[in-house]
Design an enzyme around this catalytic site. Structure first.
Site, short mmCIF file in Angstrom:
data_model
loop_
_atom_site.label_atom_id
_atom_site.label_comp_id
_atom_site.label_asym_id
_atom_site.label_seq_id
_atom_site.Cartn_x
_atom_site.Cartn_y
_atom_site.Cartn_z
CG ASP A 18 7.89 33.30 -4.87
OD1 ASP A 18 7.69 33.04 -5.98
OD2 ASP A 18 9.12 33.37 -4.39
CE LYS A 123 10.39 33.08 -7.72
NZ LYS A 123 10.90 32.46 -6.27
CB CYS A 168 10.82 36.44 -4.57
SG CYS A 168 11.74 35.10 -4.05
C1 VGL Z 1 11.78 34.03 -1.02
C2 VGL Z 1 13.54 33.72 0.38
C3 VGL Z 1 13.39 32.53 -0.16
C4 VGL Z 1 10.68 35.05 -1.64
C5 VGL Z 1 11.75 32.97 -1.82
O1 VGL Z 1 9.76 34.73 -2.25
O2 VGL Z 1 11.26 36.37 -1.48
N1 VGL Z 1 12.67 34.63 -0.05
N2 VGL Z 1 12.58 31.85 -1.28
#
Ligand code: VGL
Ligand code: ZN
Length: 213
Positions: A18, A123, A168
């Site tokens: 991410d 995702k 994540c």
């Molecule tokens: C994430 C919160 C919501 C992350 C993704 O990448 O850690 N955290 N969506």
């Protein structure tokens, strides 16, 4: 602690979690991302170094439809960072972030580095279920297919980095261990949302057998 020369490249994959504009403070882009992770920009140079070092590279991309159920805005009277009970358990509510096709959802890498990735896993696409982990959605049942992809390619060891350490990254690392992979986390190439959460997730990862490097 981490020596690239001892890595069997054919059996190892770097997983960059991410690394998206919505998770980065201003600097990389002109405004703070919607869910900017403190210090997130400091993880970028180490991540670039890692991408240059590895042969097998997987990127993950948080990729939510608008009005995703993990967004506080989808729940009347709820604010970001409150929690609610979902059919699969407790869920933190987030500011709207990483909406499919938006600038914030884009991966913050140059075309040149992006080109090295063989696979991008998206995702959080199911409007009803959040997905922190690169392997399993938050219902702990629905898979993303990543474990099968890695196994089919003979990958036994995953090296992880990215954002956010306490969500994540940690969920992905813990699932990878449970799925039978050797897991190394490159701490310098990760940043987290909440320091207390980072500390407790690091303990959980260590206890599970994740190598923190
Ligand atoms: C994430 C919160 C919501 C992350 C993704 O990448 O850690 N955290 N969506
Ligand atoms: Zn998300």
């Amino acid at each position: 602690m981490f020596n690239i020369n001892t890595i069997d490249q054919a059996k190892t994959a770097l997983i960059v979690i991410d690394l998206q504009y919505d998770f980065l403070p201003a600097d990389t882009s002109k405004d703070d991302g919607a869910l900017a992770v403190p210090g997130g920009n400091d993880a970028i140079a180490p991540i670039h170094d890692l991408i240059r070092m590895f042969d097998n590279i997987v990127l993950t991309q948080d990729w939510h439809p608008a009005s995703h159920k993990s967004f506080a805005s989808a729940h009347e009277g709820k604010a970001p960072f409150e929690t609610i009970e979902m059919p699969y358990g407790e869920q933190v509510l987030w500011p709207d972030h990483c909406v499919q096709g938006s600038f914030g959802a884009k991966i913050a890498l140059s075309d040149h580095l992006m080109a090295k990735a063989q696979m991008i896993i998206r995702k959080g696409t199911n409007p009803e279920i959040d997905s922190y982990s690169a392997f399993l959605e938050n219902d702990k049942t629905t898979t993303t297919g990543l474990a099968g992809y890695l196994r089919d390619r003979g990958i036994e060891h995953v090296v992880m980095c990215g954002l956010a350490t306490d969500f994540c990254v940690a969920f992905s690392a813990l699932d990878a261990i449970a799925l039978g992979f050797k897991v190394t986390l490159i701490e310098d190439a990760c940043r987290g949302i909440d320091p207390a959460g980072v500390a407790s997730q690091k303990d959980a990862m260590k206890a599970a057998g994740v190598i923190l490097a």
